[in-house]
Design a protein around this motif. Structure first.
Motif, mmCIF file in Angstrom:
data_model
loop_
_atom_site.group_PDB
_atom_site.id
_atom_site.type_symbol
_atom_site.label_atom_id
_atom_site.label_comp_id
_atom_site.label_asym_id
_atom_site.label_seq_id
_atom_site.Cartn_x
_atom_site.Cartn_y
_atom_site.Cartn_z
ATOM 1 N N MET A 60 0.846 -1.195 0.000
ATOM 2 C CA MET A 60 0.000 0.000 0.000
ATOM 3 C C MET A 60 0.879 1.243 0.000
ATOM 4 N N THR A 61 0.526 2.230 -0.823
ATOM 5 C CA THR A 61 1.310 3.456 -0.897
ATOM 6 C C THR A 61 1.109 4.309 0.357
ATOM 7 N N ASP A 62 2.045 5.249 0.566
ATOM 8 C CA ASP A 62 1.921 6.160 1.706
ATOM 9 C C ASP A 62 0.624 6.969 1.613
ATOM 10 N N ALA A 63 0.280 7.399 0.398
ATOM 11 C CA ALA A 63 -0.950 8.176 0.212
ATOM 12 C C ALA A 63 -2.176 7.352 0.551
ATOM 13 N N ALA A 64 -2.151 6.077 0.207
ATOM 14 C CA ALA A 64 -3.292 5.211 0.518
ATOM 15 C C ALA A 64 -3.391 4.981 2.024
ATOM 16 N N LEU A 65 -2.244 4.845 2.687
ATOM 17 C CA LEU A 65 -2.253 4.709 4.150
ATOM 18 C C LEU A 65 -2.832 5.954 4.810
ATOM 19 N N LEU A 66 -2.447 7.130 4.294
ATOM 20 C CA LEU A 66 -2.963 8.383 4.852
ATOM 21 C C LEU A 66 -4.475 8.468 4.652
ATOM 22 N N ALA A 67 -4.952 8.084 3.487
ATOM 23 C CA ALA A 67 -6.394 8.114 3.233
ATOM 24 C C ALA A 67 -7.132 7.164 4.167
ATOM 25 N N LEU A 68 -6.547 6.006 4.425
ATOM 26 C CA LEU A 68 -7.165 5.046 5.342
ATOM 27 C C LEU A 68 -7.155 5.587 6.772
ATOM 28 N N TYR A 69 -6.050 6.229 7.159
ATOM 29 C CA TYR A 69 -5.956 6.878 8.468
ATOM 30 C C TYR A 69 -7.051 7.932 8.621
ATOM 31 N N ASP A 70 -7.197 8.782 7.596
ATOM 32 C CA ASP A 70 -8.202 9.841 7.661
ATOM 33 C C ASP A 70 -9.616 9.277 7.787
ATOM 34 N N SER A 71 -9.888 8.187 7.078
ATOM 35 C CA SER A 71 -11.251 7.655 7.061
ATOM 36 C C SER A 71 -11.580 6.800 8.282
ATOM 37 N N GLN A 72 -10.559 6.217 8.925
ATOM 38 C CA GLN A 72 -10.834 5.268 10.009
ATOM 39 C C GLN A 72 -10.409 5.737 11.397
ATOM 40 N N LEU A 73 -9.395 6.574 11.503
ATOM 41 C CA LEU A 73 -8.801 6.840 12.822
ATOM 42 C C LEU A 73 -9.013 8.253 13.340
ATOM 43 N N ARG A 74 -9.818 9.037 12.693
ATOM 44 C CA ARG A 74 -10.023 10.400 13.161
ATOM 45 C C ARG A 74 -11.413 10.570 13.757
ATOM 46 N N ALA A 75 -11.532 11.617 14.574
ATOM 47 C CA ALA A 75 -12.818 11.989 15.174
ATOM 48 C C ALA A 75 -13.326 10.926 16.143
ATOM 49 N N GLU A 76 -14.447 10.303 15.833
ATOM 50 C CA GLU A 76 -15.109 9.423 16.799
ATOM 51 C C GLU A 76 -14.202 8.291 17.274
ATOM 52 N N ALA A 77 -13.388 7.724 16.390
ATOM 53 C CA ALA A 77 -12.509 6.615 16.775
ATOM 54 C C ALA A 77 -11.484 7.040 17.813
ATOM 55 N N GLU A 78 -11.104 8.318 17.810
ATOM 56 C CA GLU A 78 -10.074 8.803 18.734
ATOM 57 C C GLU A 78 -10.603 9.041 20.145
ATOM 58 N N VAL A 79 -11.899 9.115 20.296
ATOM 59 C CA VAL A 79 -12.463 9.441 21.604
ATOM 60 C C VAL A 79 -13.320 8.303 22.150
ATOM 61 N N ALA A 80 -13.127 7.110 21.597
ATOM 62 C CA ALA A 80 -13.948 5.973 22.011
ATOM 63 C C ALA A 80 -13.757 5.606 23.468
ATOM 64 N N ASP A 81 -12.574 5.894 24.033
ATOM 65 C CA ASP A 81 -12.311 5.524 25.425
ATOM 66 C C ASP A 81 -12.548 6.679 26.393
ATOM 67 N N ALA A 82 -13.102 7.794 25.911
ATOM 68 C CA ALA A 82 -13.348 8.944 26.780
ATOM 69 C C ALA A 82 -14.528 8.681 27.702
ATOM 70 N N ASP A 83 -14.525 9.343 28.852
ATOM 71 C CA ASP A 83 -15.641 9.226 29.784
ATOM 72 C C ASP A 83 -16.883 9.937 29.255
ATOM 73 N N GLU A 84 -16.672 11.066 28.595
ATOM 74 C CA GLU A 84 -17.780 11.851 28.053
ATOM 75 C C GLU A 84 -17.340 12.458 26.722
ATOM 76 N N VAL A 85 -18.264 12.568 25.779
ATOM 77 C CA VAL A 85 -17.964 13.159 24.471
ATOM 78 C C VAL A 85 -19.119 14.060 24.057
ATOM 79 N N ALA A 86 -18.783 15.259 23.603
ATOM 80 C CA ALA A 86 -19.784 16.195 23.080
ATOM 81 C C ALA A 86 -19.446 16.497 21.625
ATOM 82 N N LYS A 87 -20.445 16.448 20.745
ATOM 83 C CA LYS A 87 -20.261 16.822 19.342
ATOM 84 C C LYS A 87 -20.602 18.295 19.217
ATOM 85 N N MET A 88 -19.628 19.090 18.757
ATOM 86 C CA MET A 88 -19.805 20.533 18.646
ATOM 87 C C MET A 88 -19.492 20.945 17.211
#
Length: 278
Positions: free
Chosen positions: A1-29
Motif C-alpha cells: 500500500m502506498t503512503d498516500a493510501a495509508l494516509l487516506a485510510l488513516y483519515d477515514s478510520q482513525l479520526r474523530a469518533e474513533a479517537e475518543v472511544a475511550d473517553a468518559d464523556e464526548v460532546a459533538k460541537m
C-alpha cells in the motif's frame, strides 16, 4: 500500500469518533468532537474535517466555554494535523491562548512488516504480556520514570489503565520486557481500535540502561503479532523523533504530522502532562 493510501485510510478510520472511544464523556460541537477525561483533568478535541468557511473564532471559543463550564477539566488539547488544508487554524488557536507543543510524526504500516523485522531479545530479557493490574502498574512506573512524569501523574495514568483493563480488557494490551532480576525495563501498549483495520502503538518506554538491545523492537513485534491474530492489518503511532527510527525499522512510514495545541483554563493548574506518545 502506498503512503498516500495509508494516509487516506488513516483519515477515514482513525479520526474523530474513533479517537475518543475511550473517553468518559464526548460532546459533538459542529465539526469537532470534544472529549472529557475527568480522572486526568483533561479534555481532548479532534475532528475529521472542518469545512472551508467555518468561523474558526466562534468554534474555538465555543469549545473553550464548553470546558470552562466543567470544573473537573484544567486543560485540553486540540489535535492538529500537518496535511489538513486549514491555513488559519494554528494562528487562530494561538490567538485564543493555545500553546503548541513539539510536533509528532504519525507513522503507519502493515503488521507483517513489524513482525518480520523483530529480533529475539538478548539473553536475560523476557518479553511478556501484562496479565495483572500489578504488571500494568509496573509498566507505568517505568514509563513515568522514562518520560520524567511526576509520581502523581504516573499513578493517575496507571489507575486509568487498570480501570480499562478491568472494565474492557479486550480494548488494549500492555507488553513489557523483564531483565534477569525481574524488573520491567521496557514497555508499550497496543490499542485495538474497534471497527477499523488499525491497532495503535502507544506509550513505548525503555530504561536508559537497556537501550540499544532491540527491546523496543521486540515488544513492537509482540504487539504486532497480537494485533494480527485479532484481524488487524495495520499499525499506527504518533511518535517522537526518538522513536521514529525504531518504528521505521519495524516497517512503519511517516504519513503526516500532528502538533498538540494545549489550552490551560484560567485559574486552574494543569495536574499532568498532556501528550503520551512513543
Amino acid at each position: 500500500m502506498t503512503d498516500a493510501a495509508l494516509l487516506a485510510l488513516y483519515d477515514s478510520q482513525l479520526r474523530a469518533e474513533a479517537e475518543v472511544a475511550d473517553a468518559d464523556e464526548v460532546a459533538k460541537m459542529g465539526p469537532v468532537w470534544a472529549a472529557t477525561f475527568p480522572g486526568r483533568g483533561r479534555g481532548f478535541v479532534t475532528y475529521s474535517h472542518i469545512p472551508a468557511g467555518t468561523d474558526l473564532d466562534a468554534l474555538i471559543q465555543a469549545v473553550i466555554e464548553h470546558y470552562q463550564r466543567d470544573p473537573r477539566v484544567d486543560h485540553f488539547e486540540w489535535k492538529t494535523r500537518g496535511h489538513d488544508d486549514l491555513p488559519a487554524l494554528d494562528e487562530t488557536l494561538r490567538r485564543h491562548g493555545f500553546r503548541f507543543e513539539e510536533p509528532e510524526t504519525v507513522m503507519a504500516g502493515p503488521v507483517e512488516a513489524a513482525i518480520t523485522a523483530a529480533t529475539p531479545p538478548p539473553a536475560g530479557h523476557i518479553v511478556e504480556r501484562a496479565a495483572t493490574a500489578d504488571a500494568i502498574r509496573e509498566a507505568e512506573t517505568l514509563a513515568g520514570r522514562v518520560f520524567g512524569d511526576t509520581a502523581e501523574h504516573s499513578s493517575r495514568r496507571a489507575d486509568e489503565l487498570v480501570r480499562r483493563f478491568e472494565d474492557d480488557p479486550g480494548s488494549f494490551e500492555m507488553w513489557l520486557v523483564r531483565d534477569d532480576s525481574g524488573e520491567v525495563v521496557c514497555s508499550g501498549r497496543v490499542d485495538f481500535v474497534a471497527g477499523t483495520d488499525f491497532a495503535g502503538l502507544w506509550g513505548g518506554a525503555c530504561d536508559e540502561r537497556h537501550r540499544g538491545l532491540g527491546l523496543y523492537r521486540a515488544i513492537t513485534a509482540a504487539r504486532a503479532t497480537s494485533a494480527s491474530a485479532k484481524g488487524y492489518r495495520y499499525l499506527q503511532s504518533d511518535c517522537t523523533e526518538f522513536s521514529r527510527p525504531i518504528l521505521e525499522r519495524a516497517g512503519l512510514v511517516p504519513i503526516t504530522t500532528t502538533t498538540p495545541a494545549v489550552r490551560t483554563l484560567q485559574g486552574r493548574q494543569a495536574t499532568c502532562s498532556v501528550s503520551w506518545t512513543v
